[in-house]
Write an enzyme that holds these catalytic residues in place. Structure first.
Site, mmCIF file in Angstrom:
data_model
loop_
_atom_site.group_PDB
_atom_site.id
_atom_site.type_symbol
_atom_site.label_atom_id
_atom_site.label_comp_id
_atom_site.label_asym_id
_atom_site.label_seq_id
_atom_site.Cartn_x
_atom_site.Cartn_y
_atom_site.Cartn_z
ATOM 1 N N SER A 1 53.363 49.396 4.462
ATOM 2 C CA SER A 1 52.293 49.328 3.472
ATOM 3 C C SER A 1 51.275 50.440 3.700
ATOM 4 C CB SER A 1 51.617 47.959 3.565
ATOM 5 O OG SER A 1 50.581 47.857 2.637
ATOM 6 N N HIS B 1 37.381 46.165 9.521
ATOM 7 C CA HIS B 1 38.640 46.479 10.200
ATOM 8 C C HIS B 1 38.396 46.723 11.695
ATOM 9 C CE1 HIS B 1 40.868 46.531 6.552
ATOM 10 N NE2 HIS B 1 40.376 47.656 6.092
ATOM 11 N N GLY C 1 53.455 43.411 -2.345
ATOM 12 C CA GLY C 1 52.987 42.084 -1.946
ATOM 13 C C GLY C 1 54.105 41.179 -1.456
HETATM 14 P P1 A3P Z 1 52.263 46.026 0.281
HETATM 15 O O1 A3P Z 1 51.946 47.484 0.386
HETATM 16 O O2 A3P Z 1 53.289 45.588 1.283
HETATM 17 O O3 A3P Z 1 52.600 45.595 -1.094
HETATM 18 P P2 A3P Z 1 45.043 45.367 2.345
HETATM 19 O O4 A3P Z 1 44.453 44.551 1.277
HETATM 20 O O5 A3P Z 1 44.716 44.873 3.710
HETATM 21 O O6 A3P Z 1 44.776 46.806 2.140
HETATM 22 O O7 A3P Z 1 46.623 45.138 2.259
HETATM 23 C C1 A3P Z 1 47.348 45.612 1.164
HETATM 24 C C2 A3P Z 1 48.672 44.877 1.114
HETATM 25 O O8 A3P Z 1 48.461 43.550 0.629
HETATM 26 C C3 A3P Z 1 49.638 45.529 0.150
HETATM 27 O O9 A3P Z 1 50.922 45.227 0.684
HETATM 28 C C4 A3P Z 1 49.324 44.794 -1.120
HETATM 29 O O10 A3P Z 1 50.332 44.882 -2.094
HETATM 30 C C5 A3P Z 1 49.187 43.383 -0.598
HETATM 31 N N1 A3P Z 1 48.422 42.515 -1.484
HETATM 32 C C6 A3P Z 1 47.323 42.832 -2.219
HETATM 33 N N2 A3P Z 1 46.908 41.775 -2.921
HETATM 34 C C7 A3P Z 1 47.760 40.761 -2.645
HETATM 35 C C8 A3P Z 1 47.848 39.405 -3.092
HETATM 36 N N3 A3P Z 1 46.992 38.897 -3.968
HETATM 37 N N4 A3P Z 1 48.861 38.655 -2.609
HETATM 38 C C9 A3P Z 1 49.741 39.164 -1.726
HETATM 39 N N5 A3P Z 1 49.702 40.432 -1.266
HETATM 40 C C10 A3P Z 1 48.723 41.220 -1.723
#
Ligand code: A3P
Length: 303
Positions: free
Chosen positions: A141, A111, A269
């Protein structure tokens, strides 16, 4: 300069970004000791931009000849255990961890903003795949994520939504300011498109197949005609889709890095979920921030 994140997490300004205090030592060790290989692939993002998703995709693309889809390690292992975070995992326990035996090509995530990456990573031929997301969705999120984590291990009081949003707009959040984070990688992708691939969560959502192919080409492993005909690109996107990964036992029950439940990485997501949590005025405020920071860069975010 010191500040607290919205959940009370202490942060300090380090080389232009808000560094969570607990990351500082791992970051310095990473800068000092990381020895990149030309074959390494590093996935970079602001938290909550789709890191977990991109990890799954990258792992599947790179390992597609090692396992059939229905025996993918992703079905039994959380993405974060297959692609290690440099500053949040590799360098947290050891100053100079042994990364020699990470399977080739080594996949890592970070990050950290571009300006603090280890020189060796910048100067080698290793590849960086960056993912960004509409900052309104990313903010929502992140807030949900912190609120859930908060219940297990609070740093302090969670700030009210409006206050947290104002701090966010001013760039005060872990690994922020997000605009600088994005621009660092965006500009690098323009200057050196072989080094940095810049992706957007929204594009990936709209047309996963085309981004999966783009990633494969970028990392030097393009899909062959036979693979395409066999539908492998579609199978990989399906395996890594939100519904599929969220419903796996390992992601419903497991725990990541000792503290964070795997299920916290799968919430909705969706694209545009911010409308359910933020006001039109807040969106306007964000548009102003983006205009002030991004105008002239060529980077346009879908908000
Ligand atoms: P939301 O909270 O909007 O649902 P990171 O992986 O960078 O921590 O980001 C997490 C975000 O990506 C969350 O968003 C999560 O639900 C979403 N996410 C995780 N897996 C995913 C996937 N396979 N496809 C789309 N979004 C995904």
């Amino acid at each position: 300069e010191q500040q607290r994140n919205w959940d009370g997490l202490p942060m300090c300004k380090y080389q232009g970004f808000w560094c969570p205090i607990f990351i500082l030592r791992p970051l310095l060790s990473f800068q000092r000791n990381f020895k990149a290989r030309d074959s390494d692939i590093v996935l970079a993002s602001v938290p909550k931009s789709g890191t977990t998703w991109l990890k799954a995709l990258l792992f599947s693309i790179v390992n597609r000849n090692n396992f059939p889809i229905d025996q993918s390690p992703l079905l039994t292992t959380n993405s974060h255990k297959l692609v290690f975070s440099l500053e949040c995992f590799c360098y947290t326990k050891h100053d100079n961890p042994d990364l020699e035996n990470v399977p080739q090509p080594r996949l890592f995530s970070t990050h950290l903003p571009l300006q603090v990456l280890a020189n060796s990573l910048i100067n080698s031929k290793c590849k960086i795949v960056y993912i960004c997301r509409n900052p309104l969705d990313q903010f929502v999120s992140e807030r949900h994520f912190l609120l859930k984590k908060q219940r297990d291990k609070p740093y302090g009081e969670m700030l009210p939504l409006e206050e947290a949003f104002e701090l966010f707009c001013n760039g005060v959040h872990a690994f922020g300011p997000f605009c600088d984070h994005l621009l660092g990688y965006w500009n690098a992708s323009l200057e050196n498109p072989d080094k940095v691939l810049f992706l957007k969560y929204e594009d990936l959502k709209r047309d996963p197949l085309s981004d999966v192919k783009k990633i494969a080409e970028f990392v030097g492993l393009p899909f062959s005609e036979e693979e395409e005909k066999a539908g492998l690109v579609g199978e990989i996107s399906k395996l890594c889709s939100f519904d599929k990964l969220r419903d796996l036992e390992v992601n419903k029950t497991g725990v990541h890095a000792g503290t964070v439940k795997n299920k916290f990485f799968y919430r909705k997501g969706d694209v545009g979920d911010w409308v359910n949590h933020l006001t039109p005025e807040m969106a306007e405020r964000m548009k102003e921030v983006l205009e002030a920071k991004l105008t002239g860069s060529g980077l346009v975010l879908d908000i």
